[in-house]
Design a protein around this motif. Structure first.
Motif, PDB file in Angstrom:
ATOM      1  N   SER A   1      -4.824   7.830   3.191  1.00  0.00           N
ATOM      2  CA  SER A   1      -5.297   7.683   4.578  1.00  0.00           C
ATOM      3  C   SER A   1      -4.366   6.773   5.372  1.00  0.00           C
TER       4      SER A   1
ATOM      5  N   PRO B   1      -5.117   9.756  -6.198  1.00  0.00           N
ATOM      6  CA  PRO B   1      -6.441   9.188  -6.451  1.00  0.00           C
ATOM      7  C   PRO B   1      -6.904   8.275  -5.321  1.00  0.00           C
TER       8      PRO B   1
ATOM      9  N   SER C   1      -4.890   5.287  -3.297  1.00  0.00           N
ATOM     10  CA  SER C   1      -3.449   5.439  -3.517  1.00  0.00           C
ATOM     11  C   SER C   1      -2.637   5.311  -2.233  1.00  0.00           C
TER      12      SER C   1
ATOM     13  N   VAL D   1       0.831  -1.205   0.000  1.00  0.00           N
ATOM     14  CA  VAL D   1       0.000   0.000   0.000  1.00  0.00           C
ATOM     15  C   VAL D   1       0.868   1.259   0.000  1.00  0.00           C
TER      16      VAL D   1
END
Ligand SMILES: Nc1ncnc2c1ncn2[C@@H]1O[C@H](COP(=O)(O)OP(=O)(O)OP(=O)(O)O)[C@@H](O)[C@H]1O
Ligand SMILES: [Mg+2]
Length: 220
Positions: A45, A39, A42, A20
């Motif tokens: 968070s 986006p 991506s 991630v």
């Protein structure tokens, strides 16, 4: 103030290992206003949760205010989360049964500040975000923009070293969104360190520095 060095983060989905965040490095100095744009999906968070010490990294080093987070104990981590970081979220995260001023008081109570002083501080921040006269309204009696102002006042009331705002304008219309960005820019002018996370390039451009994230990789 923040230093991220070669940070990677993985999630397992069934048998698959999903990367991630991929080898992310950057630093943020005191009083900077940085936006992180990318986006959906991506890794924004995920990155924000790491910076706010709500989540940990799998690889790399994260230093917050001189503290190596990997090696920090629970007391140090709680201290960062509660005192050094002010969080602002897309969905405001206000307590619905409490009034605007009471919402702003919550983090102050947690610090053991006396009730009367909590009220004075909270009202000061309510005024600063332009909500004078709305202090006794509950969130459902406020517009989206006003609710976000309460959330920003709450984040500021704790006098944090850094404000982390994850899509703070995501739930707002264009006009209201511009007002909130203006408020955030004013906080920056007063010296507040701010990281603004957004998928919107127009919003990101308002910061003095823009960091792009695509598929977990960083481009500055
Ligand atoms: N707890 C989890 N378990 C597995 N995968 C996760 C978890 N949390 C996030 N992910 C995956 O990590 C990737 C990044 O998610 P993240 O929430 O950081 O994206 P984002 O950039 O904030 O997206 P958005 O703009 O939609 O909020 C996504 O592919 C998501 O599916
Ligand atoms: Mg997100």
């Amino acid at each position: 103030m923040l230093e991220l060095k070669n940070i990677s983060k993985y999630y397992t989905l069934g048998d698959d290992l999903v990367k991630v965040l991929d080898d992310i490095s950057f630093s943020v100095n005191k009083s900077e206003f940085v936006s992180i744009v990318g986006p959906s999906g991506s890794g924004k968070s995920t990155l924000m949760n790491i910076i706010g010490c709500l989540d940990t990294v799998d690889y790399g080093t994260f230093i917050f205010d001189g503290i190596n987070i990997e090696k920090a104990n629970e007391v140090q981590l709680a201290n960062i989360r509660n005192k050094k970081v002010g969080f602002v979220f897309q969905n405001f995260n206000l307590l619905w049964k409490l009034t605007a001023v009471e919402n702003v008081e919550v983090p102050l109570f947690y610090r053991g500040i006396a009730a009367k002083e909590c009220r004075t501080i909270a009202l000061d921040y309510i005024n600063r975000v332009g909500l004078k006269g709305r202090e006794n309204h509950k969130p459902n009696e406020l517009s989206g923009g006003q609710q976000q102002r309460v959330a920003i006042a709450r984040a500021l009331a704790g006098n944090p070293d850094i404000i982390l705002a994850d899509e703070p304008t995501g739930a707002l219309d264009t006009k209201t969104s511009k007002e909130i960005i203006k408020l955030i820019k004013n906080l920056h002018k007063e010296g507040q360190t701010i990281i603004l996370i957004t998928h919107d390039n127009e919003v990101a451009k308002e910061a003095e520095r823009v960091i792009k994230i695509i598929d977990g990789r960083l481009y500055e």
